[in-house]
Motif scaffolding. Structure first.
Motif, short mmCIF file in Angstrom:
data_model
loop_
_atom_site.label_atom_id
_atom_site.label_comp_id
_atom_site.label_asym_id
_atom_site.label_seq_id
_atom_site.Cartn_x
_atom_site.Cartn_y
_atom_site.Cartn_z
N MET A 1 0.82 -1.20 0.00
CA MET A 1 0.00 0.00 0.00
C MET A 1 0.86 1.27 0.00
SD MET A 1 -2.88 1.23 -0.22
CE MET A 1 -4.42 1.61 0.47
N SER A 2 2.01 1.20 0.68
CA SER A 2 2.87 2.39 0.75
C SER A 2 3.40 2.77 -0.63
CB SER A 2 4.00 2.18 1.75
OG SER A 2 4.75 1.04 1.41
N TRP A 3 3.66 1.77 -1.48
CA TRP A 3 4.14 2.07 -2.83
C TRP A 3 3.05 2.73 -3.68
CZ3 TRP A 3 8.93 2.54 -4.27
CH2 TRP A 3 9.93 1.89 -3.53
N ILE A 4 1.82 2.34 -3.47
CA ILE A 4 0.70 2.97 -4.19
C ILE A 4 0.55 4.42 -3.74
CG2 ILE A 4 -1.81 2.94 -4.52
CD1 ILE A 4 -1.59 -0.16 -4.30
N LEU A 5 0.63 4.64 -2.42
CA LEU A 5 0.57 6.02 -1.91
C LEU A 5 1.69 6.86 -2.50
CD1 LEU A 5 -0.19 5.36 1.87
CD2 LEU A 5 -1.78 6.21 0.13
N LEU A 6 2.88 6.27 -2.58
CA LEU A 6 4.03 7.00 -3.12
C LEU A 6 3.85 7.30 -4.60
CD1 LEU A 6 6.79 8.18 -2.43
CD2 LEU A 6 7.78 5.95 -2.97
N LEU A 7 3.30 6.35 -5.34
CA LEU A 7 3.04 6.58 -6.76
C LEU A 7 2.05 7.74 -6.96
CD1 LEU A 7 3.20 5.83 -9.78
CD2 LEU A 7 1.36 4.20 -9.34
N VAL A 8 0.97 7.73 -6.19
CA VAL A 8 -0.02 8.80 -6.31
C VAL A 8 0.59 10.13 -5.87
CG1 VAL A 8 -2.28 9.63 -5.54
CG2 VAL A 8 -1.95 7.21 -6.08
N ALA A 9 1.40 10.11 -4.82
CA ALA A 9 2.08 11.33 -4.38
C ALA A 9 2.97 11.88 -5.49
CB ALA A 9 2.91 11.05 -3.13
N GLY A 10 3.68 11.00 -6.19
CA GLY A 10 4.53 11.43 -7.30
C GLY A 10 3.72 12.00 -8.45
N GLY A 56 15.27 7.72 2.28
CA GLY A 56 16.00 7.95 1.04
C GLY A 56 15.30 7.36 -0.17
N THR A 57 14.76 6.17 -0.02
CA THR A 57 14.05 5.52 -1.11
C THR A 57 12.78 6.29 -1.46
OG1 THR A 57 14.92 3.35 -0.51
CG2 THR A 57 12.93 3.39 -1.86
N ALA A 58 11.97 6.57 -0.44
CA ALA A 58 10.69 7.25 -0.68
C ALA A 58 10.90 8.62 -1.32
CB ALA A 58 9.91 7.38 0.63
N TYR A 59 11.83 9.38 -0.79
CA TYR A 59 12.04 10.73 -1.31
C TYR A 59 12.59 10.69 -2.73
CZ TYR A 59 13.24 15.62 -1.63
OH TYR A 59 13.32 16.91 -2.05
N ALA A 60 13.54 9.80 -2.98
CA ALA A 60 14.12 9.70 -4.32
C ALA A 60 13.08 9.26 -5.34
CB ALA A 60 15.30 8.74 -4.31
N VAL A 61 12.25 8.30 -4.99
CA VAL A 61 11.21 7.83 -5.91
C VAL A 61 10.19 8.93 -6.15
CG1 VAL A 61 9.31 6.19 -6.19
CG2 VAL A 61 11.56 5.38 -5.42
N TRP A 62 9.79 9.64 -5.09
CA TRP A 62 8.82 10.73 -5.22
C TRP A 62 9.34 11.82 -6.15
CZ3 TRP A 62 9.07 15.75 -2.66
CH2 TRP A 62 7.88 16.48 -2.71
N THR A 63 10.56 12.25 -5.93
CA THR A 63 11.12 13.29 -6.79
C THR A 63 11.37 12.77 -8.20
OG1 THR A 63 13.38 12.86 -6.04
CG2 THR A 63 12.16 14.61 -4.91
N GLY A 64 11.74 11.50 -8.32
CA GLY A 64 11.97 10.93 -9.63
C GLY A 64 10.70 10.85 -10.46
N ILE A 65 9.60 10.41 -9.83
CA ILE A 65 8.32 10.39 -10.53
C ILE A 65 7.95 11.80 -10.96
CG2 ILE A 65 5.82 10.00 -10.28
CD1 ILE A 65 6.56 7.68 -8.34
N GLY A 66 8.15 12.75 -10.06
CA GLY A 66 7.84 14.14 -10.39
C GLY A 66 8.70 14.67 -11.52
#
Length: 106
Positions: A1-10, A56-66
């Protein structure tokens, strides 16, 4: 679920970046409102995803998606230039995101 939240956040990060561009420096009301609402949503979902994902993972993925999303949006919707160097750079970001996902253990 956290990866889905992160994808939507991105994806919301892409939305607020696009809104920021169309708000013309917060001089246009509705694009400015859109930008603020999507930015808050993006931050909230990022924070929720970080409950289980490493910082580090969450922030990097979030900014990368963005970053990649804004890159694609700029080309497709706003007519920005496309070059081999820009494509290669975006591809490196995507490869890094995949690597972070695969190595996160979540």
């Amino acid at each position: 679920m956290s990866w889905i939240l992160l994808l939507v956040a991105g994806l919301l990060e892409v939305a607020w970046a696009a809104g920021l561009k169309t708000s013309e420096g917060f001089t246009r009301l509705w694009p400015s409102v859109f930008t603020l609402v999507t930015a808050v949503g993006s931050f909230v979902l990022l924070a929720l995803a970080m409950r289980q994902l490493p910082l580090g993972t969450a922030y990097a993925v979030w900014t990368g998606i963005g970053a990649v999303g804004a890159f694609v949006f700029g080309i497709v919707v706003m007519g920005e230039t496309l070059s081999a160097a820009r494509i290669a750079s975006a591809a490196l970001i995507v490869i890094g995101l995949i690597g972070l996902k695969l190595s996160s253990g979540h």
